[in-house]
Design a protein around this motif. Sequence first.
Motif, short mmCIF file in Angstrom:
data_model
loop_
_atom_site.label_atom_id
_atom_site.label_comp_id
_atom_site.label_asym_id
_atom_site.label_seq_id
_atom_site.Cartn_x
_atom_site.Cartn_y
_atom_site.Cartn_z
N ARG A 76 1.13 -0.90 0.07
CA ARG A 76 0.16 0.03 0.08
C ARG A 76 0.88 1.36 0.44
O ARG A 76 2.32 1.89 1.08
N TYR A 109 -3.05 0.62 -3.73
CA TYR A 109 -2.70 -0.94 -3.09
C TYR A 109 -2.08 -1.23 -5.09
O TYR A 109 -2.31 -1.09 -6.07
N ASP A 111 -8.63 -1.92 2.63
CA ASP A 111 -8.34 -1.78 3.87
C ASP A 111 -9.26 -2.23 4.81
O ASP A 111 -8.61 -2.43 5.50
#
Length: 248
Positions: free
Chosen positions: A180, A197, A241
């Motif tokens: 990330r 990402y 996330d």
Amino acid sequence: MHPPEIRARARSLYLAGATVAEAARAVGLSYPTVRHWCMDRPEPRQRSTAERCFRCRAGVDNPPDPAQYAYLLGLYLGDGHLVVGRVPVLRVFCADVWPDLIAACEGAMRAVMATSVQRVQKRGCVAVQSYGTHWPCLFPQHGPGKKHERPIVLADWQRTIVEAHPGDFLRGLFHSDGCRTSNRVTVRGKKYVYPRYMFVNESTDIMGLCQWALDLLGIAWRMNRRTSLSVARREAVAALDRHVGPKS
């Protein structure tokens, strides 16, 4: 005088099926020392660990913790290696800078098959490894050569687990071959910074599995190049996330 926990660990490996030499390498001691420990009033060795392997138990179709299996499968496809010898050993290589990842990998191995797990320090990384007769049952993708040079296809029972736990599978993939990051762009003289990402893998098959799992969660992705996938849309990053998050 060696600490008692080192002796106990060596004997545990031996009783689980490892050779004296393998147990000695795992604990970092000499062959004669470990041989003395293992041969001094030896206990019966466990020739079969079928009770630990859900694939070999009659009437059992799923691992004890399917989410942890999905996570470990992702780690294995990324940075894992299964050596099938006299006693198979599963290894996942984790960078030293991610201590929580190392602990998570170790925990997943223990959850999937209740067996001894060791950490072997390498240069810049830790090999989280476990000896067990039935690891090949759980990871039929093992084989000679590099993963990107041979087909990688999930078995039907593996696909069922991933379909039920795609987020955990993606967490394993991104924890091994992903990251990330903050992407910086300049548009008409104005600078923007946004998270995204990235997943990079040389295997077309493994990349396809990542795409499939993202699709299962409805997360938008795009290919930057043949071996690189990006998740950059705000809502897509937020969704990922919830399942992956940054490595630590």
